[in-house]
Every structure is written in C-alpha cells, then in structure tokens.
Design an enzyme around this catalytic site. Structure first.
Site, PDB file in Angstrom:
ATOM      1  CG  HIS A 315      -2.049   0.956   1.117  1.00 22.52           C
ATOM      2  ND1 HIS A 315      -2.086   2.197   1.283  1.00 22.52           N
ATOM      3  CD2 HIS A 315      -3.353   0.831   0.560  1.00 22.52           C
ATOM      4  CE1 HIS A 315      -3.256   3.003   1.327  1.00 22.52           C
ATOM      5  NE2 HIS A 315      -3.766   1.948   0.611  1.00 22.52           N
ATOM      6  CG  ASP A 373      -8.665  -4.656  -2.323  1.00 18.30           C
ATOM      7  OD1 ASP A 373      -9.811  -4.621  -1.875  1.00 18.30           O
ATOM      8  OD2 ASP A 373      -8.377  -3.724  -3.106  1.00 18.30           O
TER       9      ASP A 373
END
Ligand code: ACO
Length: 439
Positions: A315, A373
């Site tokens: 991320h 996710d």
C-alpha cells in the site's frame, strides 16, 4: 537547492537556489494530526522553480477533515473515529452521514438521513433501457461507469453545484442509486430480471436482495451475511486522497457535475493497482492452484523481470499493516462459519501465502503487508458474489467517500482548478518541415 527548518512558533522552511542568491521562506502548516506540510505555493513565483513529485508520494493536494491515515501505525480514522469501532458498532448509513456531515447523527438526524437516502433508491425508468445497449458479457465496471455518467442526463434538475441544496440532493441520489445500478449491471450480465429496490430493507440487505433475489421466489435476508456486507461497505467507504478520490476531486475542480465526477472515480478505481485488486487476488489464487505452488509464485514475484505482483499486498500509505485487512480477515472467518464452509482452499492458500510473505525478506524490507483486498474477495466469493462484481462493490461503498470529498472541495473557499505542472523533456522549439522534404 538547500533547505532548512527555522522558527519555533511559526516554523518555516527556507529554500535557497544554490549559486543564485535567491531564496524564499515557505510556511510550514500543521494539521490536527499527522506530519506538517510545507506550503510551496509561492515557490514558483519567488524562485521560478517547480517541485517534482510523480505519483504524489510527498504532496498534499488539499486540506481535508474527512479521513486520517497513519500508515506507520496502521491507523484509519473517519472524522476522528477509529475504523475498528465503526466497523464493530456502527452501520453503513450512519457512517455515510458521518463522512458527509462531520459528526455522528442524533437519532432524528439519522432517521431523516436514512429516509432521505432510501427515498432516492429507484432510478428513472428510462435509465433501464441504457442497460440493453451493453453487451451481456461487458464487465460490470464498464456498465456502471457508463450508467453513472448518464445520471447527469436524467437528473439535470439539480446540477447547480453552487447551490448547497442541489449538491446535497445529488449526493443523496448517488449514494442511493449506486446499489441499484450495480445490482442491475449484474442481473443484466446473467440475464435475470432487474429487482427494484426494497425500501423496507437496510442498505446492505437491499443491495443483497437486488443482487440475489428473483421475482419468482421469496427472499429473506441472512443477518450474518447482511452484517458482513455492511461491514465491507463501511471498510471501503473512504480512504483519504487515493487515486479514485483524487480523480473525483480533479474532475470536480473544473466545475463538472457530481455524476460525471463519480463516473471518473469509477474509471480510476477499476485498475488492478487500486480497486481492481480484490478481483485480481482471486484470479491470482486460482492461477497458483494449490499451496505447494506458492514458493514458486513468490520467487516469481521477487523477480523484477517477471512483472508479477502479489495482489492484495502493499500500500502506498500503510507501511505496517492495513487495519481494514485485519477486520476483513475476521469477517472472512465469520462468513465461512455461517455458511458452513469448513474447508475453503482459497482461504487456506491466502493464509499460507500471508505466512510465507510476512516471513520473507523481500516483503519485510519493503514493508509489504496484506491490504483490504487480500481477504475481501474470499468473503465475497463465499457469499456467492461473482468475481467480476468485486470492484463494483467497492465502487458502491466508495461512492459516499467520493461525494463527501467532492462536497468538501466545492465548499472550500480556497478551491481552484487542479492543474499540475511538469518537467518538459521533449524536443525544444524547431521548425516545421513539409512532408516531401523529410526522410
Ligand atoms: N508485490 C510485489 N512487490 C511489490 C508489491 C506487491 N504487491 N507492492 C510493492 N512491491 C514492491 C515494488 O516492486 C517496489 O520494489 P523495489 O523497491 O524493489 O522497486 C517496492 O515494493 C515499493 O513499491 P511501490 O511500487 O513503490 O509502491 P507504491 O506505493 O507505488 O504502490 C501499490 C502501491 C500500487 C498498492 C502496490 O503495492 C501494488 O501494486 N500492490 C498490488 C495491488 C494491490 O493490492 N492494490 C490494492 C491497493 S489497496 C486499494 O486500492 C484498496
């Protein structure tokens, strides 16, 4: 160029252009939490130089009061409230109110908001026909991107972005209609009749109803699955200035209507580096096939020439853990238990992949952790939601974040059109040569 922080009460950064005798003092601004930022707005005027930050890794593009992320500590706050508390104790409609208006609602405010959103769940009947124009095998993200953009053609009665009331109506319409549009995109792809929204159900229940029910059979909500869906919506509702939100803001900064801006956000979300990752995780797990192939896959990921990424990992901001991933993993276990799925090979493989990756130097050094996710796809699959709908679901949840950020931007008196600059590295000026004299 050299720089130094000076001053105690009001810190500034002095930037000196080496060898030119020119320098400027730039103010340092503080938010309520988080690192200070250097206000570079007068840099070009004073020194004639721009800053260069492709990917915006060190650039705050706006001031916002909506969402705060501390990537090192794994903290995510919506309007100051930790995501863990909201996921556990609140629901999507209350969180939507919080994101839009800044505070948790009183009981009567919540009721009015719930009613207001529910009132707008239907779409103009003529909009139904739009769906017929798409191929049945179209990706539902393509369909919702087109249909949401088309909303501006149907609801132009409230498109004056300078009128706060009209802005609010447009926001309600988007939050209310996106589940209907998303569910219809799915129903269209499988050739089943569209289910009209049921306003007696909660937001999450109604969405599941429109996705799963058929007119010929009765349908009852399953509280555990509705709760899981609600939680997925809460976890994805907003996430600061990510790629799709920045796209919505950039489009909105031109004065474009909110339906067009959200359609732009949907397009940006579609990419596998962003919202498309949940779909990509399942595809990746399917391709790996079984746990004994994981080490081979991990070596491929570490090989720079392979261009293979471990989807659902990494991320831009979280460099410790993604707090949403933790909640998602717990929810995943709850949903599988509720559905009586004792042995889910995909979950086993995901957990094994996580274990191997988290003990591998490549991932440790780069601070790569599972993101939201990594587990969401497994939950959605277990709930019977097809893979192609995963990113659509993300778009349903993120719509409230997009409209809240869009509203905040329009209401910000310092708002200007978003217009980045560049380092030009192309040809310098040259003269046109007619084609018969070239080559
Ligand atoms: N698998 C393998 N290596 C990775 C991964 C990954 N998933 N993510 C980052 N890296 C590596 C990069 O190759 C780079 O290595 P290097 O320093 O040797 O060149 C290093 O880690 C730093 O990565 P960046 O690409 O600079 O990170 P960036 O912040 O630009 O990208 C992103 C973040 C896009 C999320 C990236 O981690 C990624 O592509 N992840 C997989 C896709 C994904 O899961 N996206 C969902 C994000 S969350 C969301 O949108 C809801």
């Amino acid at each position: 160029m050299s720089s130094s922080a000076t001053g105690a009460a009001k810190p500034t950064v002095t930037v000196t252009l080496d060898g030119s005798n020119r320098s400027t003092r730039l103010p340092v601004l503080s938010g309520s939490i988080g690192p200070d930022v250097v206000d570079i707005r007068k840099l070009y005027g004073d020194l004639g130089v721009f800053t260069f930050d492709p990917g915006y890794g060190a650039t705050a593009s706006c001031e916002s009061k909506i969402t705060y992320i501390d990537g090192d500590a794994g903290v995510l706050l919506y309007r100051g409230y930790p995501i863990e508390q909201l996921a556990e104790q609140s629901d999507f409609i209350e969180v939507s109110y919080l994101l839009m208006y800044g505070d948790l609602p009183t009981p009567s405010q919540l009721e009015a908001f719930r009613k207001g959103v529910t009132y707008h769940t239907m779409v103009h009947e003529q909009l139904r026909r739009f769906f017929d124009g798409f191929r049945r095998d179209a990706h539902p993200m393509a369909v919702i991107c087109g249909v949401v953009g088309a909303l501006a053609a149907f609801y132009h009665d409230n498109l004056d972005i300078n009128d706060p009331h009209q802005r609010e109506i447009a926001a309600y319409r988007l939050i209310a209609k996106i589940p209907t549009i998303a569910a219809w995109a799915y129903k269209y792809s499988i050739g089943q009749p569209f289910m009209y929204p049921r306003n007696d159900l909660s937001y999450a229940e109604n969405f599941l109803y429109m996705l799963n029910a058929v007119p010929s059979e009765s349908w009852k909500p399953n509280p555990i699955l509705s709760r899981a869906m609600d939680r997925i919506l809460v976890l994805h509702a907003d996430h600061e200035q990510n790629a799709s939100t920045s796209t919505v803001r950039l489009a909105g900064s031109t004065g474009a209507n909110p339906f067009a801006c959200v359609a732009a956000g949907i397009a940006a979300l579609w990419g596998p580096a962003h919202g498309g990752a949940n779909e990509a995780v399942l595809k990746m797990l399917g391709e790996i096939g079984s746990p004994e192939n994981i080490p081979q896959f991990i070596s491929e990921v570490k090989d720079k020439n392979s261009h293979t990424k471990l989807m659902g990992f990494g991320h831009r901001v979280y460099k410790n853990f993604d707090p949403r991933a933790k909640i998602m993993k717990e929810t995943c276990h709850e949903v599988l238990a509720e559905l009586g799925i004792k042995d889910e090979p995909l979950l086993d493989m995901a957990m094994e992949m996580e274990r191997i990756a988290l003990s591998d130097d490549y991932f440790i050094q780069r601070k790569l952790y599972p993101n939201v996710d990594f587990y969401s796809g497994i939950i959605l699959k277990a709930m019977g939601i097809p893979t192609s709908m995963f990113t659509v679901l993300f778009a349903v949840a993120r719509t409230v974040g997009w409209v809240s950020q869009w509203k905040e931007m329009i209401e910000d008196p310092s708002q200007r059109i978003g217009r980045p600059r560049q380092i030009y590295t192309g040809a310098t000026q040259r003269d046109y040569v007619p084609v018969d004299r070239r080559g």
